[in-house]
Enzyme design. Structure first.
Site, PDB file in Angstrom:
ATOM      1  N   ASP A 301       0.850  -1.192   0.000  1.00  0.00           N
ATOM      2  CA  ASP A 301       0.000   0.000   0.000  1.00  0.00           C
ATOM      3  C   ASP A 301       0.892   1.250   0.000  1.00  0.00           C
ATOM      4  O   ASP A 301       0.657   2.208   0.745  1.00  0.00           O
ATOM      5  CB  ASP A 301      -0.938   0.006   1.207  1.00  0.00           C
ATOM      6  CG  ASP A 301      -2.012   1.084   1.130  1.00  0.00           C
ATOM      7  OD1 ASP A 301      -2.160   1.717   0.060  1.00  0.00           O
ATOM      8  OD2 ASP A 301      -2.691   1.313   2.150  1.00  0.00           O
ATOM      9  N   HIS A 305       3.978  10.759   0.341  1.00  0.00           N
ATOM     10  CA  HIS A 305       3.465  12.124   0.512  1.00  0.00           C
ATOM     11  C   HIS A 305       4.627  13.095   0.640  1.00  0.00           C
ATOM     12  O   HIS A 305       5.731  12.713   1.069  1.00  0.00           O
ATOM     13  CB  HIS A 305       2.599  12.224   1.768  1.00  0.00           C
ATOM     14  CG  HIS A 305       1.309  11.475   1.680  1.00  0.00           C
ATOM     15  ND1 HIS A 305       0.280  11.880   0.875  1.00  0.00           N
ATOM     16  CD2 HIS A 305       0.898  10.340   2.304  1.00  0.00           C
ATOM     17  CE1 HIS A 305      -0.736  11.014   1.002  1.00  0.00           C
ATOM     18  NE2 HIS A 305      -0.380  10.077   1.858  1.00  0.00           N
TER      19      HIS A 305
END
Length: 420
Positions: A301, A305
């Site tokens: 996953d 960011h």
């Protein structure tokens, strides 16, 4: 290239062999290959040679969020992690929900250093109840369908999607989340949400949605893949579903296997992920699920960011961890070296089984096969340092962890894509 003196993963076991790669193809596997040409020699003494890893759950962010990741940076990071194939989730901007948008996404994916297979969404723009044209998107190459990042809230919509995907003999990968129950939660509803006075995420947001979906799977027979399960109840429901013969598989992330809410010592957004880190008993149940074969695979996953989105506390920060460069050393160090699972099973969990589940070409070390492999020095210890990441996302709670198992070389389709 000739790879000498390593232990090669062959048919589920490691054997001391040499490998010859010529024109991208594995042309020889034997005990002592002589260099009769000007081949590049790689000495893999004390190292293991594995089939390339396969991660069916990554977020490459492009188009739309190129400051967080690009296909180029994300696949370079994947190669550094030993991966030769990744499945790219469709929650980009624009969502590839039409044939035109999907074709444009495939064109972008061609910039990848490794194999990228592309998901299409379940619903238009991953919102509402309007289903995509599953038939046309599959024709273009959609290997599976997912609204990852958002649960499909409407039961009728999910039911109709399952029936259509079943007709295509394709795969539905579900982000299991009831948005109404999830609410504005940012951390597991438990001891830490109370300690830090933060809005909690109930475990029922996952388990209620999973229970609904399994009922629909029983009716439709679709292949249903449960993404990033995080609770002991989810493990048990999937166990029962498999015992009943339902066409169900599931994955767990490295962070849910190795961390629990007890590891969160401050209001630190590096520990904010969706689903959240649960209780220690949930982590223990996930590990047991791996050992017993209830949980089929480990998937990262990977969710990179920019630093500004993860520098503060849980409120207002982004969910997710940049994980594709650290999965092998973390799991090897914490589960293999501590005799929780054998090394051969780890390779199965992150290479062979993910490929088989999604009907992808499984990397295989065999004469006549394309060279898709990695070489790992499992004796090499080092501290994880986000400054070394090739991903644009440096957001991980595992920074400075001491681990074993450094990837020295990754070869994809006969080309060295990492190391050398």
């Amino acid at each position: 290239m000739i790879i000498k003196n390593g232990r090669v993963y062959l048919n589920g076991n490691y054997e001391k062999k040499d490998l010859r790669i010529q024109d991208g193809i594995i042309t020889e596997i034997s005990e002592d290959i002589k260099d009769e040409s000007d081949s590049q020699i790689f000495d893999a003494q004390y190292m293991v040679i594995n089939p390339g890893f396969v991660d069916p759950h990554v977020h490459l962010r492009q188009p739309g969020k190129e400051t967080e990741e690009t296909i180029e940076s994300g696949t370079k990071a994947a190669a550094r992690g030993g991966f030769t194939t990744v499945g790219a989730m469709p929650n980009v901007t624009p969502v590839p929900d039409t044939t035109d948008k999907f074709n444009k996404q495939l064109k972008l994916n061609s910039n990848a250093d490794i194999n990228v297979v592309q998901y299409a969404p379940i619903t238009v723009n991953e919102t509402g109840n309007e289903l995509v044209d599953f038939v046309e998107l599959q024709k273009l190459g959609a290997f599976a369908f997912s609204n990852d990042g958002k649960g499909v809230t409407n039961t009728k919509t999910m039911f109709e999607a399952m029936k259509k995907i079943k007709q295509l003999n394709s795969h539905l990968a579900a982000h299991i989340e009831d948005a109404d129950i999830f609410g504005n939660g940012v951390i597991n509803e438990g001891t830490k949400s109370t300690e830090f006075n933060l809005p909690g995420i109930s475990r029922v947001a996952e388990t209620a949605q999973l229970a609904r979906d399994l009922a629909l799977v029983a009716e439709t027979g679709v292949h249903y893949h449960a993404c990033h399960i995080s609770t002991k109840e989810s493990v048990e429901m999937i166990r029962v579903a498999k015992e009943k013969g339902l066409n169900v598989t599931c994955e767990v992330t490295p962070h849910h296997l190795l961390l629990s809410e007890e590891d969160i010592v401050s209001d630190d957004a590096l520990y904010k992920m969706n689903p959240p880190l649960r209780a220690k008993e949930d982590k223990d149940a996930l590990i047991k699920g791996i050992q017993e074969g209830v949980i089929d695979i480990i998937a990262t996953d990977h969710a990179p960011h920019v630093a500004s989105k993860k520098e503060g506390g849980f409120i207002g920060s982004a969910f997710g961890i940049s994980g594709i460069e650290t999965v092998f050393p973390l799991i090897y160090t914490k589960l293999v070296k501590e005799s929780v699972i054998p090394l051969t099973e780890l390779i199965n969990l992150i290479s062979t089984k993910p490929a088989h589940i999604f009907n992808l070409s499984a990397p295989k070390i065999s004469v006549g096969e394309k060279a898709n492999l990695n070489i790992i020095d499992i004796m090499d210890s080092y501290s994880i340092d986000t400054n070394d990441f090739l991903s644009k996302g440096k957001n991980t709670p595992f920074n400075n962890w001491l681990v074993y198992g450094k990837i020295k070389l990754t070869v994809c389709n006969g080309k060295v894509v990492y190391g050398g």
